[in-house]
Scaffold this active site. Structure first.
Site, PDB file in Angstrom:
ATOM      1  N   HIS A   1     -35.558 -26.193 -17.152  1.00 31.72           N
ATOM      2  CA  HIS A   1     -34.336 -25.399 -17.143  1.00 31.72           C
ATOM      3  C   HIS A   1     -33.103 -26.238 -16.783  1.00 31.72           C
ATOM      4  O   HIS A   1     -31.960 -25.781 -16.943  1.00 31.72           O
ATOM      5  CB  HIS A   1     -34.477 -24.237 -16.147  1.00 31.72           C
ATOM      6  CG  HIS A   1     -33.707 -23.013 -16.531  1.00 31.72           C
ATOM      7  ND1 HIS A   1     -32.710 -23.025 -17.483  1.00 31.72           N
ATOM      8  CD2 HIS A   1     -33.772 -21.730 -16.083  1.00 31.72           C
ATOM      9  CE1 HIS A   1     -32.211 -21.813 -17.609  1.00 31.72           C
ATOM     10  NE2 HIS A   1     -32.830 -20.996 -16.771  1.00 31.72           N
TER      11      HIS A   1
ATOM     12  N   ASP B   1     -31.439 -24.140 -21.704  1.00 28.18           N
ATOM     13  CA  ASP B   1     -31.027 -22.823 -21.214  1.00 28.18           C
ATOM     14  C   ASP B   1     -31.983 -21.753 -21.702  1.00 28.18           C
ATOM     15  O   ASP B   1     -32.726 -21.944 -22.679  1.00 28.18           O
ATOM     16  CB  ASP B   1     -29.608 -22.496 -21.699  1.00 28.18           C
ATOM     17  CG  ASP B   1     -28.571 -23.425 -21.091  1.00 28.18           C
ATOM     18  OD1 ASP B   1     -28.805 -23.902 -19.961  1.00 28.18           O
ATOM     19  OD2 ASP B   1     -27.538 -23.672 -21.752  1.00 28.18           O
TER      20      ASP B   1
END
Length: 430
Positions: free
Chosen positions: A401, A405
């Site tokens: 992450h 995204d």
């Protein structure tokens, strides 16, 4: 003449290995290039071949030892030197006969561990059941079990002594037997229980490959901000295409048509649209890979290995299926090279072959994405307002992450789903 057997160069960045298993014993005749010993590295298991024909005369390094590149593992005798080997082997029965006086082979590593845990000396077990009278862990467990009754009563003797000092002057002969029985404490069963458990436990050193797998997976968890997103895919179209063309495909290309070729192609289409999933973080930089080296996780008896399909975007489905079949066979035989497992940009793991319904795969660091496939099963879904049964599969994308995204991760899975539910997209590259 004696020829030394040395640890060969094992590949870039590999400086040491563990002696896994000797395939020959001293006195055995060997042919040139015949495997002598297995070496375990942090990536693969490598067989060291005989440099020439002759007879294995000596073994210098035991199984389980760590060796560096160039270390002498043993010696090979050829010509006149080989003739002396049978004399050495004739002494082995004598060693077995003398094992009771401590002159036999040393206990096995597992047996030494059991001896240490039980607090016994190396000569506590006089007769071993192994080759040439070697003491095995089973022999130690049997010896410990024999000593258990004595250990269980030892606390009773220690507790009785202070009780005599504080007892009344009444002679022991005048105390009723039932009263004396009540005064004797129950044996400490914890000693016997621990002995019993030790006899049923087995301690085995982790292989070098397993140690590396554990280190890399934990490193991925500690480094990446790892998250997993899920979707499901209707496999009806792929299954129908496979059923229609599998016989012709096998006759034409000499390999069976499976599902992995479709998934590799679908992932490449999605990676082109979402390049962050094919990238990696290097310090404060993001390295985007404009090539597609797809790793395919393969389970073996030694652990999980991930050989890489290089330039997978330039390969046909037939070439992908053939390469994966070759990877699987050589992985199970331990014949994959280190170079074949380096440089991947994205990984696919198929837990469905083992029956997995859903899982969260761990990143193959430093990659930023890994796709988890799962089993196909008939499930009720709504199509055109009607509830129908369809062959469905859950997909899982674990991603870093820090770089990818949530929107990109979800879009990636949607593109994979669309390609699999409409395989014509492979041809049109849509």
């Amino acid at each position: 003449m004696t020829i030394e057997i040395r640890v060969p160069t094992l590949g870039e960045s590999v400086t040491e290995a563990t002696v896994g298993k000797w395939l020959k014993k001293p006195g055995d005749a060997v042919k040139a290039d015949e495997p002598l010993v297995e070496l375990e590295t942090d990536k693969v298991t490598v067989e060291v071949p005989a440099p020439a024909s002759g007879q294995l005369s000596e073994i210098h390094v035991d199984e389980g030892a760590t060796v560096a590149i160039g270390t002498v593992l043993g010696a090979l005798a050829d010509g006149g030197a080989a003739a002396a080997a049978p004399k050495k082997s004739n002494s082995k029965p004598a060693q077995a006969e003398r094992k009771s006086d401590g002159s036999g082979p040393p206990p096995s590593p597992a047996a030494r561990k059991h001896l240490a845990d039980a607090g016994l000396a190396a000569d506590a077990v006089s007769a071993g059941s192994g080759r040439r009278g070697q003491v095995l862990k089973e022999d130690v467990a049997a010896a410990v079990a024999k000593a258990a009754p004595r250990s269980a009563h030892q606390p009773e003797q220690e507790l009785e002594e202070p009780r005599r000092e504080t007892s009344t002057p009444q002679p022991a002969a005048q105390v009723p037997a039932t009263q004396r029985a009540r005064e004797v404490p129950a044996p400490d069963v914890r000693v016997a229980t621990s002995v019993s458990e030790a006899g049923r436990e087995e301690r085995v050193r982790m292989t070098r490959l397993r140690q590396t797998i554990a280190m890399r997976l934990k490193e991925a968890q500690n480094t990446a901000a790892m998250l997993t997103t899920f979707n499901d895919v209707d496999m009806s179209a792929v299954i129908a295409m496979r059923a229609q063309y599998k016989d012709l495909f096998e006759r034409r290309h000499g390999v069976k048509l499976g599902f992995m070729g479709f998934f590799v192609k679908a992932c490449i289409q999605a990676l082109r649209e979402i390049p962050a999933v094919n990238a990696e973080i290097d310090g404060e930089d993001i390295v985007f890979k404009n090539y597609y080296h797809v790793g395919v996780a393969v389970g073996t008896d030694r652990g999980l290995v991930v050989p890489v399909l290089r330039e997978a975007d330039r390969m046909s489905i037939a070439e992908i299926e053939a390469k994966i079949a070759d990877f699987g066979k050589r992985a199970r035989d331990g014949r994959l090279s280190i170079a074949e497992m380096q440089g991947g940009t994205f990984t696919i793991s198929n837990g469905g072959v083992y029956g997995s319904m859903l899982s969260t795969p761990i990143l193959n660091s430093p990659q930023s994405g890994i796709l988890g496939m799962h089993r196909i099963e008939q499930r009720p879904v709504v199509k055109n307002g009607e509830i129908v049964a369809r062959p469905m599969m859950y997909l899982a994308l674990s991603y870093d992450h820090r770089l990818v995204d949530g929107k990109e991760a979800v879009t990636f899975l949607v593109r994979v789903k669309e390609c699999l539910e409409d395989p014509q997209r492979f041809i049109l590259e849509l």
